[in-house]
Design an enzyme around this catalytic site. Structure first.
Site, PDB file in Angstrom:
ATOM      1  N   VAL A   1     161.211  99.561  27.126  1.00 51.77           N
ATOM      2  CA  VAL A   1     161.022  99.639  25.710  1.00 51.77           C
ATOM      3  C   VAL A   1     162.105  98.685  24.830  1.00 51.77           C
ATOM      4  O   VAL A   1     163.412  98.722  25.424  1.00 51.77           O
ATOM      5  CB  VAL A   1     161.233 101.120  25.012  1.00 51.77           C
ATOM      6  CG1 VAL A   1     161.191 101.062  23.551  1.00 51.77           C
ATOM      7  CG2 VAL A   1     159.984 101.751  25.678  1.00 51.77           C
ATOM      8  N   CYS A   2     161.468  97.939  24.028  1.00 53.87           N
ATOM      9  CA  CYS A   2     162.445  97.250  23.174  1.00 53.87           C
ATOM     10  C   CYS A   2     161.559  97.186  21.735  1.00 53.87           C
ATOM     11  O   CYS A   2     161.142  98.098  21.267  1.00 53.87           O
ATOM     12  CB  CYS A   2     162.568  95.822  23.548  1.00 53.87           C
ATOM     13  SG  CYS A   2     160.991  94.912  23.574  1.00 53.87           S
ATOM     14  N   ALA A   3     162.336  96.432  20.775  1.00 50.31           N
ATOM     15  CA  ALA A   3     162.052  96.498  19.308  1.00 50.31           C
ATOM     16  C   ALA A   3     160.773  95.897  19.263  1.00 50.31           C
ATOM     17  O   ALA A   3     159.906  96.740  18.667  1.00 50.31           O
ATOM     18  CB  ALA A   3     163.005  95.589  18.680  1.00 50.31           C
TER      19      ALA A   3
END
Length: 375
Positions: free
Chosen positions: A72-74
């Site tokens: 997960v990232c932004a």
């Protein structure tokens, strides 16, 4: 190995079903600590993307081979790159499509229950933000309550049910998210209702929502009855739907109560909040099922992913409803407050019609968890 994408809808189903998931979050530590994907059986590892630019060898041993892994990232890009590096090391992983931006915007409709004459009430769970909105459906017509800015979700859902949205309500002037109510009303020619005491600075026309208003949906006896319930804001208004459900806005939640300070009026409104919770709500049937406008923690979700509880149960279990000493209550709701929502003043002004931010600005304003409750 090829990497897989996982959508916010798929992750939401894992939350609802209490499935196991291992999340590798590659955002910076501050962002991760402030706000992350929550699930009862989720495990986490937070390693910023920049610490992985030279390779993922140091974290391979920390990633369980027996669990499904989600990176997960932004916004998606960094998670794809890390997922590809892990895949090259022989691990089977997925990345979150659209990143936390998409997670923040996902709405999952859940049927709450049946009403009279084949009517139905639905709850839209904004899982990443803790926002809850509602659609009351009867005889080809629908009413929306506390809609978010993701207007297409409601419009498409109404279309799938072959119903026309005729009324749109906001229980109060929201400070943690941008309302989609006015936009939906303009698109559908529905009547847009707003409590007048919260609307003194709005720049648009609205139908004043006042204590005792009754709105009939469809050609049935399903009534949405307005109940003035100030405290979170001076205009906060609850709804009793079909004498079965209490839509409480941000006045009361399952595990907490609404904060009175988001317009800088905590000392002035704390008395209104106590009056609503300890007098007005006490006069209502304990059999009413409370449907709030937010949830605070993942534990508040029912087994089907919905958020609800009988009013009588809340009077027993919710700490905010069981503080006999008025001074202690005042102290709780004026001193024991979490940080205010991100950009809450800009959000309030947007909901007044004073600002017209573009979609990227709107997303940025809403980033982070909701913080509408007293701790």
């Amino acid at each position: 190995m090829t990497i897989q994408e996982m959508t916010s809808k798929e992750v939401t189903k894992k939350v609802f079903n209490k499935e196991e998931l291992f999340i590798l979050d590659v955002r910076n530590k501050k962002d991760f600590q402030d706000w992350k994907i929550e699930g009862e059986n989720f495990d986490y590892l937070n390693v910023p993307y920049f610490d992985l630019l030279d390779g993922v060898e140091e974290i391979i041993g920390k990633i369980p081979a027996e669990k499904e892994v989600l990176v997960v990232c932004a916004k998606e890009g960094s998670s794809i790159m890390v997922a590809e590096m892990l895949s090259e090391e022989g691990l089977s992983v997925s990345y979150l499509k659209g990143g936390m931006k998409a997670w923040s915007e996902h709405l999952e409709p859940v049927k709450i229950g049946d009403l009279q004459d084949d009517g139905v009430i639905y709850q839209f769970v904004r899982i990443g933000k803790g926002c809850l909105s509602y659609m009351v459906v009867s005889n080809g017509e629908a009413a929306l309550i506390d809609a978010t800015r993701m207007t297409d979700v409601y419009l498409d859902f109404a279309k799938s049910l072959d119903v026309k949205i005729t009324h749109v309500f906001d229980t109060h002037l929201h400070a943690d998210h941008i309302s989609g109510g006015r936009t939906i009303a303009e698109i559908t020619s529905a009547i847009y209702w707003l409590p007048p005491k919260d609307a003194t600075e709005v720049t648009f026309a609205y139908q004043p929502l006042e204590d005792g208003n009754e709105v009939t949906i469809g050609n049935t006896t399903i009534n949405i009855e307005a109940l003035y319930s100030p405290g979170h804001t001076i205009g906060s208004t609850s709804f009793v739907v079909d004498k079965m459900y209490l839509l409480s806005g941000d006045i009361i939640f399952i595990d907490s109560i609404g904060r009175p300070d988001l317009a800088g009026m905590a000392e002035d409104w704390v008395g209104d909040l106590r009056e609503t919770l300890y007098t007005r709500y006490k006069e209502l049937s304990e059999e009413l099922i409370v449907l709030p406008a937010h949830f605070m923690i993942i534990d508040e979700l029912n087994d089907d992913g919905s958020v609800s509880e009988k009013l009588g149960t809340l009077f027993v279990q919710n700490h905010g409803l069981n503080i006999e000493d008025e001074k202690e209550f005042r102290k709780l709701v004026t001193e024991n407050l979490p940080p205010q929502p991100n950009a809450y003043q800009e959000i309030r002004e947007t909901n007044m019609g004073k600002n017209n931010p573009d979609i990227d600005q709107q997303r940025e304003m809403e980033i982070g968890p909701n913080r509408c409750a007293v701790r």
